[in-house]
Design a protein around this motif. Structure first.
Motif, PDB file in Angstrom:
ATOM      1  N   ALA A 139      -0.202 -18.537  24.791  1.00  0.00           N
ATOM      2  CA  ALA A 139       0.882 -17.976  24.577  1.00  0.00           C
ATOM      3  C   ALA A 139       1.864 -18.617  25.654  1.00  0.00           C
ATOM      4  O   ALA A 139       3.258 -18.852  25.380  1.00  0.00           O
ATOM      5  CB  ALA A 139       1.012 -16.671  24.317  1.00  0.00           C
ATOM      6  N   ILE A 140       1.172 -18.770  26.865  1.00  0.00           N
ATOM      7  CA  ILE A 140       2.125 -19.312  28.030  1.00  0.00           C
ATOM      8  C   ILE A 140       2.585 -20.522  28.047  1.00  0.00           C
ATOM      9  O   ILE A 140       3.541 -21.061  28.208  1.00  0.00           O
ATOM     10  CB  ILE A 140       1.181 -19.086  29.514  1.00  0.00           C
ATOM     11  CG1 ILE A 140       1.328 -17.594  29.704  1.00  0.00           C
ATOM     12  CG2 ILE A 140       1.883 -19.771  30.459  1.00  0.00           C
ATOM     13  CD1 ILE A 140       0.214 -17.143  30.840  1.00  0.00           C
ATOM     14  N   ILE A 141       1.791 -21.400  27.421  1.00  0.00           N
ATOM     15  CA  ILE A 141       2.089 -23.045  27.353  1.00  0.00           C
ATOM     16  C   ILE A 141       3.270 -23.418  26.645  1.00  0.00           C
ATOM     17  O   ILE A 141       4.201 -24.176  27.303  1.00  0.00           O
ATOM     18  CB  ILE A 141       0.730 -23.680  26.688  1.00  0.00           C
ATOM     19  CG1 ILE A 141      -0.642 -23.533  27.263  1.00  0.00           C
ATOM     20  CG2 ILE A 141       1.196 -25.156  26.115  1.00  0.00           C
ATOM     21  CD1 ILE A 141      -1.874 -24.193  26.647  1.00  0.00           C
ATOM     22  N   PRO A 142       3.649 -22.768  25.493  1.00  0.00           N
ATOM     23  CA  PRO A 142       5.039 -23.409  25.190  1.00  0.00           C
ATOM     24  C   PRO A 142       6.386 -22.913  25.970  1.00  0.00           C
ATOM     25  O   PRO A 142       7.412 -23.342  25.731  1.00  0.00           O
ATOM     26  CB  PRO A 142       5.246 -22.591  23.659  1.00  0.00           C
ATOM     27  CG  PRO A 142       3.747 -22.470  23.348  1.00  0.00           C
ATOM     28  CD  PRO A 142       3.142 -21.824  24.477  1.00  0.00           C
ATOM     29  N   ARG A 143       6.002 -21.707  27.004  1.00  0.00           N
ATOM     30  CA  ARG A 143       6.823 -21.573  27.983  1.00  0.00           C
ATOM     31  C   ARG A 143       7.141 -22.318  29.120  1.00  0.00           C
ATOM     32  O   ARG A 143       8.034 -22.305  29.811  1.00  0.00           O
ATOM     33  CB  ARG A 143       6.616 -20.133  28.607  1.00  0.00           C
ATOM     34  CG  ARG A 143       6.807 -18.837  27.341  1.00  0.00           C
ATOM     35  CD  ARG A 143       8.113 -18.459  27.243  1.00  0.00           C
ATOM     36  NE  ARG A 143       8.593 -17.944  28.420  1.00  0.00           N
ATOM     37  CZ  ARG A 143       8.699 -16.679  28.595  1.00  0.00           C
ATOM     38  NH1 ARG A 143       8.106 -15.790  27.651  1.00  0.00           N
ATOM     39  NH2 ARG A 143       9.163 -15.979  29.627  1.00  0.00           N
ATOM     40  N   LEU A 144       5.916 -23.289  29.440  1.00  0.00           N
ATOM     41  CA  LEU A 144       5.798 -24.014  30.471  1.00  0.00           C
ATOM     42  C   LEU A 144       6.157 -25.614  30.061  1.00  0.00           C
ATOM     43  O   LEU A 144       6.630 -26.454  30.974  1.00  0.00           O
ATOM     44  CB  LEU A 144       4.437 -23.994  31.014  1.00  0.00           C
ATOM     45  CG  LEU A 144       3.853 -22.602  31.462  1.00  0.00           C
ATOM     46  CD1 LEU A 144       2.479 -22.923  32.092  1.00  0.00           C
ATOM     47  CD2 LEU A 144       4.748 -22.165  32.673  1.00  0.00           C
ATOM     48  N   VAL A 145       6.080 -25.918  28.803  1.00  0.00           N
ATOM     49  CA  VAL A 145       6.233 -27.301  28.568  1.00  0.00           C
ATOM     50  C   VAL A 145       7.118 -27.607  27.342  1.00  0.00           C
ATOM     51  O   VAL A 145       7.332 -26.508  26.670  1.00  0.00           O
ATOM     52  CB  VAL A 145       4.803 -27.987  28.046  1.00  0.00           C
ATOM     53  CG1 VAL A 145       3.783 -28.053  29.001  1.00  0.00           C
ATOM     54  CG2 VAL A 145       4.242 -27.383  26.767  1.00  0.00           C
ATOM     55  N   ALA A 204       7.243 -15.660  36.826  1.00  0.00           N
ATOM     56  CA  ALA A 204       7.214 -14.457  36.183  1.00  0.00           C
ATOM     57  C   ALA A 204       7.310 -14.759  34.569  1.00  0.00           C
ATOM     58  O   ALA A 204       8.110 -15.795  34.331  1.00  0.00           O
ATOM     59  CB  ALA A 204       8.221 -13.541  36.548  1.00  0.00           C
ATOM     60  N   LEU A 205       6.623 -14.479  33.506  1.00  0.00           N
ATOM     61  CA  LEU A 205       6.859 -14.511  32.101  1.00  0.00           C
ATOM     62  C   LEU A 205       6.988 -13.242  31.314  1.00  0.00           C
ATOM     63  O   LEU A 205       6.126 -13.021  30.630  1.00  0.00           O
ATOM     64  CB  LEU A 205       5.563 -15.397  31.785  1.00  0.00           C
ATOM     65  CG  LEU A 205       5.350 -16.643  32.441  1.00  0.00           C
ATOM     66  CD1 LEU A 205       3.615 -17.207  32.306  1.00  0.00           C
ATOM     67  CD2 LEU A 205       6.263 -17.843  32.080  1.00  0.00           C
ATOM     68  N   GLU A 206       8.127 -12.866  31.422  1.00  0.00           N
ATOM     69  CA  GLU A 206       8.760 -11.663  31.003  1.00  0.00           C
ATOM     70  C   GLU A 206       8.755 -12.026  29.468  1.00  0.00           C
ATOM     71  O   GLU A 206       9.205 -13.210  28.823  1.00  0.00           O
ATOM     72  CB  GLU A 206       9.965 -10.971  31.315  1.00  0.00           C
ATOM     73  CG  GLU A 206       9.631 -10.372  32.972  1.00  0.00           C
ATOM     74  CD  GLU A 206       8.747  -9.417  33.083  1.00  0.00           C
ATOM     75  OE1 GLU A 206       8.380  -8.637  32.022  1.00  0.00           O
ATOM     76  OE2 GLU A 206       8.402  -9.137  34.212  1.00  0.00           O
ATOM     77  N   PRO A 207       8.533 -10.970  28.549  1.00  0.00           N
ATOM     78  CA  PRO A 207       8.911 -11.308  27.166  1.00  0.00           C
ATOM     79  C   PRO A 207      10.162 -11.934  26.790  1.00  0.00           C
ATOM     80  O   PRO A 207      11.040 -11.328  27.467  1.00  0.00           O
ATOM     81  CB  PRO A 207       8.582  -9.828  26.396  1.00  0.00           C
ATOM     82  CG  PRO A 207       7.911  -9.111  27.434  1.00  0.00           C
ATOM     83  CD  PRO A 207       8.236  -9.585  28.683  1.00  0.00           C
ATOM     84  N   LEU A 208      10.477 -12.784  25.651  1.00  0.00           N
ATOM     85  CA  LEU A 208      11.602 -13.220  25.060  1.00  0.00           C
ATOM     86  C   LEU A 208      11.769 -12.453  23.899  1.00  0.00           C
ATOM     87  O   LEU A 208      10.783 -12.421  22.994  1.00  0.00           O
ATOM     88  CB  LEU A 208      11.714 -14.738  25.040  1.00  0.00           C
ATOM     89  CG  LEU A 208      11.300 -15.388  26.317  1.00  0.00           C
ATOM     90  CD1 LEU A 208      11.516 -17.051  25.937  1.00  0.00           C
ATOM     91  CD2 LEU A 208      12.616 -14.991  27.432  1.00  0.00           C
ATOM     92  N   GLY A 209      12.855 -12.333  23.370  1.00  0.00           N
ATOM     93  CA  GLY A 209      13.411 -11.719  22.059  1.00  0.00           C
ATOM     94  C   GLY A 209      12.909 -10.327  21.955  1.00  0.00           C
ATOM     95  O   GLY A 209      12.949  -9.609  22.699  1.00  0.00           O
ATOM     96  N   GLU A 210      12.850  -9.882  20.506  1.00  0.00           N
ATOM     97  CA  GLU A 210      12.323  -8.535  20.495  1.00  0.00           C
ATOM     98  C   GLU A 210      11.082  -8.067  20.767  1.00  0.00           C
ATOM     99  O   GLU A 210      10.099  -8.954  20.475  1.00  0.00           O
ATOM    100  CB  GLU A 210      12.695  -8.113  19.041  1.00  0.00           C
ATOM    101  CG  GLU A 210      12.335  -6.672  18.594  1.00  0.00           C
ATOM    102  CD  GLU A 210      12.403  -6.455  17.168  1.00  0.00           C
ATOM    103  OE1 GLU A 210      12.214  -5.384  16.703  1.00  0.00           O
ATOM    104  OE2 GLU A 210      12.703  -7.373  16.402  1.00  0.00           O
ATOM    105  N   VAL A 211      10.883  -7.169  21.634  1.00  0.00           N
ATOM    106  CA  VAL A 211       9.598  -6.512  22.047  1.00  0.00           C
ATOM    107  C   VAL A 211       8.942  -5.380  21.154  1.00  0.00           C
ATOM    108  O   VAL A 211       9.823  -4.509  20.794  1.00  0.00           O
ATOM    109  CB  VAL A 211       9.772  -6.010  23.488  1.00  0.00           C
ATOM    110  CG1 VAL A 211       8.531  -5.550  23.980  1.00  0.00           C
ATOM    111  CG2 VAL A 211      10.147  -7.226  24.643  1.00  0.00           C
ATOM    112  N   THR A 212       7.729  -5.669  20.899  1.00  0.00           N
ATOM    113  CA  THR A 212       7.178  -4.724  19.897  1.00  0.00           C
ATOM    114  C   THR A 212       5.955  -3.876  20.972  1.00  0.00           C
ATOM    115  O   THR A 212       5.334  -4.594  21.588  1.00  0.00           O
ATOM    116  CB  THR A 212       6.545  -5.318  18.732  1.00  0.00           C
ATOM    117  OG1 THR A 212       7.477  -6.370  18.007  1.00  0.00           O
ATOM    118  CG2 THR A 212       5.632  -4.480  17.857  1.00  0.00           C
TER     119      THR A 212
END
Length: 415
Positions: A139-145, A204-212
């Motif tokens: 899930a981290i990968i789309p945040r890095l590339v 840091a990779l805090e959540p984006l959008g609506e948090v469930t």
């Protein structure tokens, strides 16, 4: 000049795309994962061999599958939900430490108790950490590339994991022949520090959008999304068929004992063969992104996987078994890249952790179901019928299921 342009075009079309490696955070994560995965595969080989040495039973080796499967399912789904609700960097670090602690337990047990129940408990704990870390990392990968490079990043992940899956078992064959199980676990513990370093260096990779909230409702939300998307659902189904019916790895120790005189080297080659083919598939993966009818293509490559596994069970020479299993590994790598890319490009960021959790459960759980199936059928019907029959059943079943769902059969990849 024309020759240079032609050569560059040939490389772009047929060889792996390395552009994501230029991104420092992704490069560290990829490198740490690859180094640590060598140790993880080394431990997997050592655990199977140690259990067989203690029990002389493929059934007990097969039982490693369900022991690992339960925490994989529970914590894979829950871990994905947590990854959508907290800093993914912190979660990756915590989950990695859990897996590391299990390796230390295996190390101590190998030199002291030599107890099969301690091994089973350590495998369960290791699976717990792995179940949380893997979907978090994906899930981290789309945040890095950037989005256009996600397929290339996925291919690199599978390629480097496959290289580690070759090196780990081959290294394991030499180590088990000389240094014993404890030395294998010691190497794993040292190599694992690479992934800890990579996690520490992430931003840091805090959540984006609506948090469930990461509870039952969040997990159900991810499952509902998959059930409402037939293409994604079928990509999971065909993979479960491939792994549960045809994965032969629980039979490697018995096959080595019967055909190759308990040779640690032969066991290492068998354990590395599928990953060796996956490495070749990753290196020559430039064409994978150009396939548009991916539903039919997935069905075809899984048929190839099943039939090559079946043929390997009939082969008498080690080199031929390795070659056939490697060809199956090539097909499996191509299948994995298509399935992962479909999932990541459909999912919004606020659901990627949950969907990657389900993906992880299928990818990691399927082979463990295969371990159970292989061990049980070998005990009931014999080694060769269990090996060959599973491969043939995989090929027949995936054709029936894959062609029966029209939306999957007709699926054309998005532009």
């Amino acid at each position: 000049m024309g020759i240079v342009s032609f050569a560059k075009g040939l490389l772009r079309r047929h060889f792996v795309d390395t552009r994501p490696i230029q991104i420092p955070d992704y490069r560290r994560l990829l490198t740490g994962q690859a180094v640590a995965f060598v140790g993880f595969q080394l431990t997997a080989v050592a655990v199977s061999a140690e259990v067989y040495a203690l029990t002389r039973s493929s059934f007990w080796v097969g039982m490693l599958g369900p022991v690992a499967l339960v925490p994989l399912i529970v914590f894979g789904l829950w871990g994905g939900a947590i990854a959508d609700a907290m800093d993914r960097r912190k979660l990756l670090l915590a989950a990695s430490l859990i897996s590391w602690s299990a390796t230390l337990v295996l190390l101590v047990n190998a030199f002291t108790l030599k107890n099969v129940w301690v091994i089973m408990a350590a495998v369960a704990v290791q699976s717990t950490g792995f179940a949380v870390a893997s979907p978090t990392r994906n899930a981290i990968i789309p945040r890095l590339v950037p989005t256009p490079l996600v397929p290339a990043a996925n291919t690199l992940n599978f390629l480097f994991s496959s290289i580690a899956s070759v090196l780990g078992p081959l290294l394991g064959g030499f180590i088990l022949a000389g240094g014993g199980y404890g030395f294998a676990y010691l190497i794993d513990a040292v190599l694992f520090t690479a992934v800890l370093y990579a996690a520490l260096r992430l931003p840091a990779l805090e959540p984006l959008g609506e948090v469930t909230a990461p509870g039952f409702r969040a997990v159900v939300g991810g499952l509902r999304y998959i059930m409402a998307t037939p293409i994604v659902l079928m990509s999971f189904v065909v993979d479960i068929i491939a792994m549960a019916f045809a994965m032969p790895r629980a039979l490697y120790p018995e096959m080595t004992a019967i055909r190759f005189g308990d040779s640690g080297i032969a066991y290492g080659w068998l354990s590395a063969a599928i990953a060796l083919g996956a490495v070749a598939g990753g290196v020559f993966s430039g064409w994978v992104g150009r396939v548009r009818r991916q539903g039919l293509a997935l069905t075809f490559v899984i048929v190839v996987w099943g039939l090559t596994v079946a043929a390997a069970g009939l082969a008498q020479a080690l080199w031929l078994m390795v070659l056939l299993l490697a060809f199956g590994g090539f097909a499996d790598l191509v299948s994995a890249v298509w399935r992962q890319t479909i999932l990541q490009t459909y999912a919004p960021d606020e659901m990627r952790g949950r969907l990657q959790g389900v993906f992880f459960v299928v990818v990691a759980g399927g082979p463990r179901l295969g371990d159970l199936r292989a061990g049980a059928t070998a005990s009931a019907f014999g080694l060769v019928p269990a090996w060959v029959g599973g491969g043939v059943l995989c090929a027949v079943t995936v054709v029936i299921v894959g062609l029966a769902v029209s939306s999957f059969r007709r699926y054309h990849v998005r532009s």
